[in-house]
Write a protein that holds these residues in place. Structure first.
Motif, PDB file in Angstrom:
ATOM      1  N   GLU A 287       0.832  -1.208   0.000  1.00 10.64           N
ATOM      2  CA  GLU A 287       0.000   0.000   0.000  1.00 10.64           C
ATOM      3  C   GLU A 287       0.865   1.256   0.000  1.00 10.64           C
ATOM      4  OE1 GLU A 287      -2.648  -0.519   3.342  1.00 10.64           O
ATOM      5  OE2 GLU A 287      -4.298  -1.006   1.968  1.00 10.64           O
ATOM      6  N   GLY A 288       1.973   1.226   0.760  1.00  7.61           N
ATOM      7  CA  GLY A 288       2.882   2.364   0.782  1.00  7.61           C
ATOM      8  C   GLY A 288       3.498   2.616  -0.585  1.00  7.61           C
ATOM      9  N   ALA A 289       3.911   1.546  -1.269  1.00  5.94           N
ATOM     10  CA  ALA A 289       4.478   1.692  -2.613  1.00  5.94           C
ATOM     11  C   ALA A 289       3.440   2.238  -3.590  1.00  5.94           C
ATOM     12  CB  ALA A 289       5.016   0.351  -3.098  1.00  5.94           C
ATOM     13  N   LEU A 290       2.200   1.784  -3.454  1.00  6.27           N
ATOM     14  CA  LEU A 290       1.140   2.259  -4.337  1.00  6.27           C
ATOM     15  C   LEU A 290       0.874   3.751  -4.125  1.00  6.27           C
ATOM     16  CD1 LEU A 290      -1.073   1.735  -6.421  1.00  6.27           C
ATOM     17  CD2 LEU A 290      -2.567   0.984  -4.535  1.00  6.27           C
ATOM     18  N   ARG A 291       0.787   4.184  -2.883  1.00 11.87           N
ATOM     19  CA  ARG A 291       0.535   5.599  -2.595  1.00 11.87           C
ATOM     20  C   ARG A 291       1.638   6.483  -3.175  1.00 11.87           C
ATOM     21  NH1 ARG A 291      -1.055   3.603   2.483  1.00 11.87           N
ATOM     22  NH2 ARG A 291       1.012   4.101   3.320  1.00 11.87           N
ATOM     23  N   ALA A 292       2.874   6.029  -3.046  1.00 12.98           N
ATOM     24  CA  ALA A 292       4.007   6.842  -3.499  1.00 12.98           C
ATOM     25  C   ALA A 292       4.013   7.016  -5.005  1.00 12.98           C
ATOM     26  CB  ALA A 292       5.320   6.208  -3.041  1.00 12.98           C
ATOM     27  N   HIS A 293       3.465   6.044  -5.748  1.00 13.83           N
ATOM     28  CA  HIS A 293       3.564   6.085  -7.211  1.00 13.83           C
ATOM     29  C   HIS A 293       2.263   6.481  -7.898  1.00 13.83           C
ATOM     30  CE1 HIS A 293       7.204   3.833  -6.191  1.00 13.83           C
ATOM     31  NE2 HIS A 293       7.670   4.271  -7.363  1.00 13.83           N
ATOM     32  N   GLN A 294       1.232   6.761  -7.118  1.00 13.99           N
ATOM     33  CA  GLN A 294       0.005   7.255  -7.726  1.00 13.99           C
ATOM     34  C   GLN A 294       0.188   8.716  -8.130  1.00 13.99           C
ATOM     35  OE1 GLN A 294      -2.748   6.268  -4.567  1.00 13.99           O
ATOM     36  NE2 GLN A 294      -3.637   4.595  -5.765  1.00 13.99           N
ATOM     37  N   GLY A 295      -0.411   9.111  -9.238  1.00 15.66           N
ATOM     38  CA  GLY A 295      -0.292  10.488  -9.690  1.00 15.66           C
ATOM     39  C   GLY A 295       0.964  10.699 -10.505  1.00 15.66           C
ATOM     40  N   GLU A 296       1.043  11.867 -11.103  1.00 13.70           N
ATOM     41  CA  GLU A 296       2.164  12.195 -11.968  1.00 13.70           C
ATOM     42  C   GLU A 296       3.401  12.567 -11.148  1.00 13.70           C
ATOM     43  OE1 GLU A 296       2.295  12.030 -15.281  1.00 13.70           O
ATOM     44  OE2 GLU A 296       0.243  11.218 -15.327  1.00 13.70           O
ATOM     45  N   ALA A 297       4.553  12.267 -11.699  1.00 13.29           N
ATOM     46  CA  ALA A 297       5.811  12.697 -11.091  1.00 13.29           C
ATOM     47  C   ALA A 297       5.997  14.192 -11.330  1.00 13.29           C
ATOM     48  CB  ALA A 297       6.969  11.929 -11.707  1.00 13.29           C
ATOM     49  N   PRO A 298       6.826  14.862 -10.558  1.00 16.23           N
ATOM     50  CA  PRO A 298       7.086  16.287 -10.789  1.00 16.23           C
ATOM     51  C   PRO A 298       7.552  16.536 -12.224  1.00 16.23           C
ATOM     52  CG  PRO A 298       8.104  15.551  -8.749  1.00 16.23           C
ATOM     53  CD  PRO A 298       7.606  14.334  -9.425  1.00 16.23           C
ATOM     54  N   ARG A 299       7.076  17.617 -12.828  1.00 19.34           N
ATOM     55  CA  ARG A 299       7.438  17.920 -14.209  1.00 19.34           C
ATOM     56  C   ARG A 299       8.900  18.349 -14.329  1.00 19.34           C
ATOM     57  NH1 ARG A 299       3.287  18.270 -17.798  1.00 19.34           N
ATOM     58  NH2 ARG A 299       1.177  18.231 -16.926  1.00 19.34           N
ATOM     59  N   THR A 300       9.396  19.027 -13.316  1.00 14.18           N
ATOM     60  CA  THR A 300      10.798  19.467 -13.330  1.00 14.18           C
ATOM     61  C   THR A 300      11.526  18.870 -12.133  1.00 14.18           C
ATOM     62  OG1 THR A 300      10.285  21.471 -12.076  1.00 14.18           O
ATOM     63  CG2 THR A 300      10.226  21.622 -14.483  1.00 14.18           C
ATOM     64  N   LEU A 301      12.802  18.685 -12.299  1.00 13.28           N
ATOM     65  CA  LEU A 301      13.639  18.132 -11.239  1.00 13.28           C
ATOM     66  C   LEU A 301      14.583  19.201 -10.709  1.00 13.28           C
ATOM     67  CD1 LEU A 301      14.684  14.683 -12.763  1.00 13.28           C
ATOM     68  CD2 LEU A 301      13.019  15.082 -10.951  1.00 13.28           C
TER      69      LEU A 301
END
Length: 649
Positions: A287-301
């Protein structure tokens, strides 16, 4: 000091200078050791140039300005005396009966002779060899300081059966901070618990320390009013003493009870570590891994900078302690290569240059060239690296002041801690057939504990370095196979979640960071391989088969260590949560950036397969998140969702 103009080219400006605090403290020790009758405060200020300059400047002032300058000079003098006492030098304050003279007794100066037995001397070098591939800061010096008249050990005929590197350098730094304060004394620090986005202040009373892969602090949490276990790589900033004035009435009573051992009197640190070092359940991890990867990653680094090896930044007292021991080593050995000094004291080129310049300026008025460094180093950092270090010509230190500083004065705090960790590893992680070495290490450990500061001895005595409970069965079977020189049949799951069965010839157990590895010749891969013990699902000895010729040859080769695969071809950018930032070093980062507010860390690195990336993130429970590439981030989220659905109760 001899000055060599040719060492500074016209186009190479001076970029390096001696460190005044180190020079003053060492000059003070040198002056008092050369004058058994002692010196008054004014005589000290007369004889030591860096004091004399300050005093003369003060004397040119009047009124309030003079008072402030005098207070500043006295504060400086007090700090220097404290630095010498930090080294273990008994600097005696003056009294009227002694004509107000400061004294250092030469008979009390330096480490006592520990009168090592042959077995203890053997254990000392076994401890050093066990950490030969993973130097603990200060350990080589500590070995020499404990046994300064022994010759360097001959290379072993075969590699050590066990090679060790316990925890990260950052964790050991925090352990050293605890050791300087001591157990059962309230402390405060910033801590990021698993799953938290920000570090929080903790107030606790240390009860014991130990390693189960990572280093841990077992303590009584004053705010939670209960025993807690803290992983030291999740501590940020410094660990400091908690002022008594900040404690409430009930808290002060609790601290007093713990200090008097009325609470936690029979605490079993090893058992508490075994019980407390546990992760989330499988469903919670997914569940923790799923929460972290839901949604888009930041557009800029953020801008990532290239990773360079970090080194401990010592305070003035630690620098003084190191340099005064370096002087003793140089005087005792006659000639020492710069590369050896850097290794023994874990120094950067820039710090070695400043240490050598500080040594060259240790003076008193009667001996302006008390310590002469030959060859004298250039005063430019770049030239020091390209010319001085490249030549690696042995350094000779000549003393014209009577050899007052020619004895090792201490183990240094990092060195003492490193030596005690190394001896403890022989006692707890050694082979069953090496009980005699463990007994000698225990005897030597007792002697070392008697000569180090009480707080450090107290912390070291509480240490538990046993392997994790899950590794013990496989570790025992592996050690027996290594001793008997026979192969084993093992089932192994690699980082890409590929399960294989193979026959290997084990040659060494390697403790590196938080993991334990079996170094072996793999008959299937026809090469040297490292197998993490926690990924071995079954290990079956084959006592009736002979070790292969390749396995026997590997056993005789020098030790090597697990490293990132050379064929890692999947570039990724990962984000480590604040509580997991310390683990990023295990993934061979090329570039990185740490958020100064939260402590989260972003790195760029490479993996062998995409499956290895997915498996790593799933097992991390949200502490490791794929930022780039976006497709791989989506693959982690999809796999996590699939497994969450399967694992629902």
């Amino acid at each position: 000091m001899q000055w060599h103009e040719e060492n500074l080219a016209e186009d190479a400006p001076q970029t390096a200078t001696a460190e005044d605090g180190v020079v003053r403290a060492l000059s003070l020790a040198n002056a008092l050791l050369n004058r058994p009758g002692g010196l008054t405060r004014e005589q000290i200020f007369d004889k030591i140039e860096l004091y004399r300059e300050r005093r003369d400047e003060r004397d040119r002032l009047t009124g309030a300005q003079r008072q402030r300058a005098d207070a500043a000079l006295e504060k400086l003098f007090t700090h220097d005396k404290d630095h010498l006492r930090h080294c273990g030098i008994d600097l005696i304050e003056p009294t009227a009966d002694e004509d107000y003279r400061y004294r250092i007794s030469r008979s009390q100066y330096g480490l006592p002779d520990l009168d090592l037995t042959a077995a203890e001397r053997s254990a000392l070098y076994q401890a050093q060899l066990q950490f030969a591939q993973h130097t603990i800061a200060g350990l080589p010096h500590a070995v020499w300081a404990v046994d300064p008249h022994a010759s360097e050990p001959a290379p072993p005929g075969a590699p050590q059966v066990t090679q060790a590197s316990i925890g990260s350098a950052e964790e050991v730094d925090h352990l050293l901070e605890i050791a300087r304060i001591g157990l059962r004394t309230p402390i405060t620090f910033r801590y990021t618990a698993r799953g938290r986005a920000q570090a929080e202040t903790r107030r606790a009373v240390p009860l014991g320390t130990g390693a189960r892969g990572h280093w841990y602090l077992l303590a009584h949490d004053l705010d939670r009013k209960a025993q807690r276990l803290y992983r030291l790589d999740r501590v940020s900033g410094t660990i400091s003493t908690l002022p008594p004035s900040s404690l409430g009435e009930d808290e002060a009573a609790t601290v007093e009870q713990i200090a008097r051992a009325e609470r936690y009197e029979d605490l079993d640190v090893a058992a508490e570590l075994d019980r407390g070092v546990e992760g989330f359940t499988g469903h919670q991890v997914l569940e923790g891994a799923l929460r972290a990867h839901q949604g888009e990653a930041p557009r800029t680094l953020p801008k990532l900078t290239r990773v360079t090896p970090g080194r401990r930044k010592d305070d003035a007292a630690a620098k003084t302690e190191r340099v005064i021991n370096m002087i003793a080593l140089l005087l005792a050995r006659g000639a020492v290569q710069p590369s050896e000094l850097m290794e023994k004291y874990s120094l950067s080129p820039a710090q070695l240059l400043r240490d050598l310049l500080s040594i060259s300026l240790v003076t008193t008025d009667q001996y302006p060239d008390t310590l002469d460094v030959q060859p004298f180093p250039p005063l430019n950092d770049e030239e020091f690296v390209t010319r001085y270090l490249a030549a690696d010509e042995p350094i000779v230190l000549r003393s014209t002041g009577g050899g007052a500083l020619d004895k090792p004065v201490s183990l240094t705090k990092p060195g003492a801690l490193g030596l005690l960790i190394a001896l403890q590893s022989l006692i707890e992680l050694g082979l069953p057939e090496d009980e005699h070495i463990a007994a000698a290490a225990e005897s030597l450990r007792t002697k070392v504990l008697a000569i180090v500061p009480a707080t450090l001895a107290q912390t070291a005595a509480s240490m538990s370095l046993g392997p994790g409970a899950g590794d013990r069965a496989a570790l025992k079977e592996a050690q027996q196979a290594i001793i008997a020189s026979h192969p084993v049949d093992l089932c192994y799951t690699d980082i890409s979640d590929r399960r294989t069965t193979r026959v290997v010839d084990p040659v060494q157990v390697v403790h590196q960071g938080p993991h334990v590895y079996l170094r072996a010749w793999c008959r299937r891969a026809q090469g040297e391989r490292f197998f993490r013990l926690d990924r071995i699902t079954d290990l079956r000895p084959l006592p009736h088969e002979q070790q292969s010729e390749q396995g026997a040859q590997l056993r005789e080769t020098g030790s090597s260590t697990p490293s990132a695969p050379a064929d890692a071809a999947i570039p990724v950018v990962l984000r480590f949560s604040p509580s997991a930032a310390g683990q990023s070093v295990l993934f061979s980062p090329v570039r990185q950036q740490t958020d100064k507010t939260s402590g989260a860390r972003i790195i760029s690195t490479s993996f062998v397969t995409e499956e290895a990336v997915i498996g790593t993130c799933l097992r991390a429970g949200g502490d490791i998140e794929v930022i780039r590439p976006g497709g791989l981030r989506q693959a982690v989220a999809a796999r996590a969702l699939e497994l969450v659905e399967r694992s629902r109760p």
